[in-house]
Scaffold this motif. Structure first.
Motif, PDB file in Angstrom:
ATOM      1  N   PHE A  66     -29.713  36.359  27.748  1.00  0.00           N
ATOM      2  CA  PHE A  66     -30.884  36.700  28.562  1.00  0.00           C
ATOM      3  C   PHE A  66     -31.839  37.602  27.778  1.00  0.00           C
ATOM      4  O   PHE A  66     -33.062  37.420  27.816  1.00  0.00           O
ATOM      5  N   TYR A  67     -31.274  38.579  27.068  1.00  0.00           N
ATOM      6  CA  TYR A  67     -32.105  39.511  26.305  1.00  0.00           C
ATOM      7  C   TYR A  67     -32.900  38.776  25.226  1.00  0.00           C
ATOM      8  O   TYR A  67     -34.108  39.009  25.062  1.00  0.00           O
ATOM      9  N   TYR A  68     -32.239  37.896  24.497  1.00  0.00           N
ATOM     10  CA  TYR A  68     -32.930  37.121  23.460  1.00  0.00           C
ATOM     11  C   TYR A  68     -33.941  36.167  24.088  1.00  0.00           C
ATOM     12  O   TYR A  68     -34.996  35.897  23.510  1.00  0.00           O
ATOM     13  N   PHE A  69     -33.598  35.642  25.261  1.00  0.00           N
ATOM     14  CA  PHE A  69     -34.521  34.743  25.962  1.00  0.00           C
ATOM     15  C   PHE A  69     -35.822  35.468  26.304  1.00  0.00           C
ATOM     16  O   PHE A  69     -36.926  34.955  26.061  1.00  0.00           O
ATOM     17  N   PHE A  70     -35.695  36.673  26.853  1.00  0.00           N
ATOM     18  CA  PHE A  70     -36.893  37.444  27.187  1.00  0.00           C
ATOM     19  C   PHE A  70     -37.638  37.884  25.921  1.00  0.00           C
ATOM     20  O   PHE A  70     -38.873  37.897  25.890  1.00  0.00           O
ATOM     21  N   SER A  71     -36.908  38.245  24.875  1.00  0.00           N
ATOM     22  CA  SER A  71     -37.534  38.691  23.627  1.00  0.00           C
ATOM     23  C   SER A  71     -38.272  37.570  22.921  1.00  0.00           C
ATOM     24  O   SER A  71     -39.148  37.827  22.084  1.00  0.00           O
ATOM     25  N   SER A  72     -37.914  36.312  23.227  1.00  0.00           N
ATOM     26  CA  SER A  72     -38.561  35.171  22.581  1.00  0.00           C
ATOM     27  C   SER A  72     -39.922  34.860  23.188  1.00  0.00           C
ATOM     28  O   SER A  72     -40.675  34.056  22.625  1.00  0.00           O
ATOM     29  N   LEU A  89     -41.624  35.895  16.813  1.00  0.00           N
ATOM     30  CA  LEU A  89     -40.268  36.333  17.119  1.00  0.00           C
ATOM     31  C   LEU A  89     -39.988  37.672  16.427  1.00  0.00           C
ATOM     32  O   LEU A  89     -40.307  37.836  15.242  1.00  0.00           O
ATOM     33  N   PRO A  90     -39.396  38.614  17.121  1.00  0.00           N
ATOM     34  CA  PRO A  90     -39.220  39.961  16.547  1.00  0.00           C
ATOM     35  C   PRO A  90     -38.260  40.020  15.368  1.00  0.00           C
ATOM     36  O   PRO A  90     -38.215  41.042  14.678  1.00  0.00           O
ATOM     37  N   TRP A  91     -37.503  38.980  15.123  1.00  0.00           N
ATOM     38  CA  TRP A  91     -36.570  38.969  13.984  1.00  0.00           C
ATOM     39  C   TRP A  91     -37.094  38.103  12.838  1.00  0.00           C
ATOM     40  O   TRP A  91     -36.321  37.621  12.011  1.00  0.00           O
ATOM     41  N   THR A  92     -38.406  37.932  12.782  1.00  0.00           N
ATOM     42  CA  THR A  92     -38.992  37.080  11.739  1.00  0.00           C
ATOM     43  C   THR A  92     -39.171  37.820  10.425  1.00  0.00           C
ATOM     44  O   THR A  92     -38.898  37.281   9.346  1.00  0.00           O
ATOM     45  N   VAL A 116     -44.297  26.962  15.818  1.00  0.00           N
ATOM     46  CA  VAL A 116     -44.154  27.333  17.232  1.00  0.00           C
ATOM     47  C   VAL A 116     -42.713  27.781  17.501  1.00  0.00           C
ATOM     48  O   VAL A 116     -42.061  27.339  18.454  1.00  0.00           O
ATOM     49  N   SER A 117     -42.207  28.667  16.654  1.00  0.00           N
ATOM     50  CA  SER A 117     -40.809  29.086  16.732  1.00  0.00           C
ATOM     51  C   SER A 117     -40.435  29.722  18.070  1.00  0.00           C
ATOM     52  O   SER A 117     -39.294  29.528  18.538  1.00  0.00           O
ATOM     53  N   PRO A 118     -41.319  30.491  18.749  1.00  0.00           N
ATOM     54  CA  PRO A 118     -40.908  31.050  20.045  1.00  0.00           C
ATOM     55  C   PRO A 118     -40.519  29.982  21.067  1.00  0.00           C
ATOM     56  O   PRO A 118     -39.617  30.208  21.884  1.00  0.00           O
ATOM     57  N   LEU A 119     -41.177  28.836  21.034  1.00  0.00           N
ATOM     58  CA  LEU A 119     -40.847  27.763  21.969  1.00  0.00           C
ATOM     59  C   LEU A 119     -39.414  27.293  21.769  1.00  0.00           C
ATOM     60  O   LEU A 119     -38.644  27.162  22.732  1.00  0.00           O
ATOM     61  N   TRP A 120     -39.031  27.044  20.513  1.00  0.00           N
ATOM     62  CA  TRP A 120     -37.679  26.564  20.231  1.00  0.00           C
ATOM     63  C   TRP A 120     -36.648  27.638  20.539  1.00  0.00           C
ATOM     64  O   TRP A 120     -35.533  27.336  20.980  1.00  0.00           O
ATOM     65  N   SER A 121     -37.017  28.894  20.321  1.00  0.00           N
ATOM     66  CA  SER A 121     -36.098  29.989  20.622  1.00  0.00           C
ATOM     67  C   SER A 121     -35.866  30.111  22.127  1.00  0.00           C
ATOM     68  O   SER A 121     -34.723  30.302  22.578  1.00  0.00           O
ATOM     69  N   VAL A 122     -36.936  30.003  22.913  1.00  0.00           N
ATOM     70  CA  VAL A 122     -36.802  30.056  24.366  1.00  0.00           C
ATOM     71  C   VAL A 122     -35.894  28.932  24.861  1.00  0.00           C
ATOM     72  O   VAL A 122     -35.002  29.142  25.692  1.00  0.00           O
ATOM     73  N   LEU A 123     -36.095  27.731  24.334  1.00  0.00           N
ATOM     74  CA  LEU A 123     -35.277  26.595  24.749  1.00  0.00           C
ATOM     75  C   LEU A 123     -33.813  26.800  24.376  1.00  0.00           C
ATOM     76  O   LEU A 123     -32.905  26.545  25.179  1.00  0.00           O
TER      77      LEU A 123
END
Length: 642
Positions: free
Chosen positions: A131-137, A142-145, A384-391
């Protein structure tokens, strides 16, 4: 009254008896059979299918690992799955109530509850991290880029530069620069620290230096843990009636996400290398006992055997449901999902390895290291890395919730069935809330700075060899104490046909032998747990073994208690009385208690009342029938109709 009698005749029931609906009104049933199948698929298909199986596959010979994997599925996985489903469905009871079949073994049910409690506590913590990574995405970047954050270490080397824009040319240029620098570092045999690893260790966990150094509670994780438990409670607020509706989404949408990630992954450069690394057969490893042990262990743990969840979910089936068919469908779906997830994982890891200029083995990982470090870093390389991370993290959340639903329902059902009174059934929602609150409170230590140490300790010990022992004793109790002939007759009474000969042989011989093999393999291959470079202290490992034993010890302790409280003048008489089935063992509904389960007069006042009411109603129908014959003079036609 004449209409009521006619309805009884048309429905094939005894005249005067209520229409048969095969419905356990007091306890409840699934809305339909699809709900049960989807719930069981969601229970069996969990996080391990994504973050454990692909790693085991490539480590144990790639495609060659599939051979022992399917052998173990056929001879151990599906038979055990079918046994637990049929066991729960026949008695319509949870993991405690089913042991009316042989009360001395009720400790197995308590052991299953202990195991489900341990797993439920730390499993929801994993979901909270997702959940935390989902919200952070949910951000543009992405904050870990990058490595320019306050939490990054001096050894951090990012693939992308913070000054780069999002054009393809710029992205390719910086990927090339990163490849050269990383190759240089690899040649100097130095360990690279990625931005995603720094984000995981330094920011999300704020990891302490020792398992005994709890530090402070990570408030963001604590909040996500609360969200996770609220979601689980709301989905189970009405038991299987509400969770059965939720699984239409939670059990199916992960496959949509897997397919989207798969299609995206195989179009990337280097994806073929990753998939090849995943599936390339190494036939020499097929003779390695460790490969067979890993295959058996993965099948056993992946299907959720001996957790109590399968018995619980099947207990809400209607009595004549074809659980034989369901067991095959669910087991095969679980294993197919594991293989499919491997393509998704290794296509992306192959792309990442190609861009870093390293071998796939350098980026492959399993467990939290794959879900929260390796795969998130690979996602930063995609447009569009945030999209793939959210998924991706939404998929992990749904996979985790599907298992968590069953774990919580297992505990609640066991408590409600054990008390069994009308008031506890009416207040089942409060029981669910109570279990959820206790689970949340016990999960708080796992959100501290030392939480990941405790999470991995519970994952490695709480549900390891104890599950194997519980499952082995369960097989012996059903097949050799209750008796295989009795159990086969029960299944024939329930399904209309006896279990196939193959399953009869597996239950009596092959499955217990394979389970015993898994136990021996687990003992031989045991290594003290570690987390990266951290070695767990002796006291922590001892605590882990105590957690494992806490579920197994329930079996002999309850057996001793049952023998002590059983009737009999000698030990053998007490032992015999403790092992024979209880008087109320059998189908839950009276209309299904036929043959040797037919109630006898004088055994229970409730039985007398039911029989008496039935005969009274029947006599009224007979009187009306005689009156009809006397009035219309058509005695012959009326008799033939009845």
């Amino acid at each position: 009254m004449a209409e009521k009698c006619a309805d009884g005749v048309l429905n094939g029931s005894v005249p005067g008896e209520a229409t048969k609906q095969d419905e356990n009104v007091k306890r409840g049933n699934w809305g339909n059979q699809i709900e049960f199948v989807l719930t069981s698929v969601g229970y069996a298909v969990g996080l391990g299918n994504v973050w454990r199986f692909p790693y085991l596959c490539y480590r144990n010979g790639g495609g060659a690992f599939m051979f022992p994997y399917f052998i173990m599925l056929v001879f151990c996985g599906i038979p055990l799955f079918f046994m637990e489903l049929s066991f729960g469905q026949f008695a319509s009871q949870g993991c405690l109530g089913v042991w009316k079949v042989s009360p001395i073994f009720k400790g197995i049910g308590y052991g299953m509850m202990v195991v489900s409690s341990y797993i439920g506590i730390y499993y929801n913590v994993v979901i909270s991290i997702a959940f935390y990574y989902f919200f952070s995405s949910m951000t543009r970047v992405l904050p870990w880029t990058y490595c320019n954050n306050t939490w990054n270490s001096h050894d951090c080397i990012g693939v992308l530069s913070p000054s780069s824009n999002n054009t393809n040319a710029s992205r390719l240029q910086h990927l090339a620069q990163a490849t050269l620098s990383l190759s240089h570092i690899a040649n100097q045999t130095l360990k690279r620290t990625s931005p995603s690893e720094d984000y995981w260790r330094q920011y999300v966990l704020d990891l302490s230096d020792d398992i005994g150094n709890f530090g402070e509670v990570r408030l963001p994780l604590l909040g996500c843990l609360g969200v996770s438990w609220v979601v689980v409670f709301l989905c189970l607020i009405k038991g299987v009636k509400s969770s059965g509706k939720v699984v239409y989404f939670t059990a199916t949408f992960p496959y949509v996400v897997l397919t989207i990630l798969f299609v995206r992954g195989i179009t990337l450069e280097g994806a073929v290398d990753g998939i090849t690394y995943y599936l390339l057969p190494q036939w020499d490893k097929i003779l390695d006992a460790k490969v067979w042990g890993d295959a058996a262990s993965q099948i056993f743990y992946s299907l959720g055997c001996a957790w109590g969840g399968l018995i619980t979910m099947a207990s809400y089936n209607k009595f004549h449901n074809n659980c034989y068919r369901d067991s095959i469908i669910i087991s095969v779906t679980n294993c197919a999902t594991s293989i499919y997830a491997g393509f998704v994982i290794f296509s992306i890891l192959g792309f990442m390895a190609s861009n870093l200029g390293v071998d796939v083995s350098m980026v492959a990982d399993h467990g939290p290291g794959l879900a929260f470090v390796a795969y998130p870093e690979a996602l930063t390389l995609l447009p569009v890395s945030p999209l793939w991370s959210v998924l991706f993290f939404f998929m992990l959340i749904l996979l985790g919730l599907g298992t968590q639903f069953c774990l919580l329902e297992t505990l609640v059902t066991a408590i409600v069935d054990e008390i069994g009174s009308d008031w506890i059934i009416r207040w089942k929602t409060c029981v669910t809330l109570g279990v959820a609150v206790v689970g949340f409170l016990l999960g708080i230590p796992l959100t501290t700075q030392a939480g990941i140490y405790w999470l991995l300790l519970m994952d490695n010990y709480a549900a390891s060899f104890s599950l194997v022992i519980i499952s082995c004793i369960m097989c012996v109790a059903i097949m050799y104490i209750y008796g295989h002939r009795n159990y086969f007759k029960d299944i024939e009474m329930m399904l209309g046909f006896p279990p196939p000969l193959f399953f009869q042989i597996c239950w009596r011989f092959f499955s217990p032998i394979i389970i015993f093999f898994i136990l021996i393999f687990t003992v031989i291959q045991y290594q003290p747990i570690n987390y990266n470079d951290y070695i767990y202290p002796t006291w922590a490992i001892t605590l882990g073994f105590l957690m494992a034993l806490s579920s197994v010890i329930c079996i002999p302790v309850y057996a001793i208690f049952k023998i002590w409280t059983s009737e009999g003048d000698t030990f053998l008489q007490r032992l015999k009385n403790a092992t024979k089935p209880s008087m109320d063992w059998g189908p839950a509904l009276s209309e299904h208690r036929t043959g040797r389960y037919t109630p006898m007069r004088g055994l229970a006042s409730d039985t007398n009342l039911e029989v008496q009411q039935l005969h009274q109603e029947k006599s009224k129908c007979d009187e009306l029938s005689l009156a009809l014959r006397g009035n219309n003079g058509s005695a012959h036609s009326q008799d033939s109709k009845v």
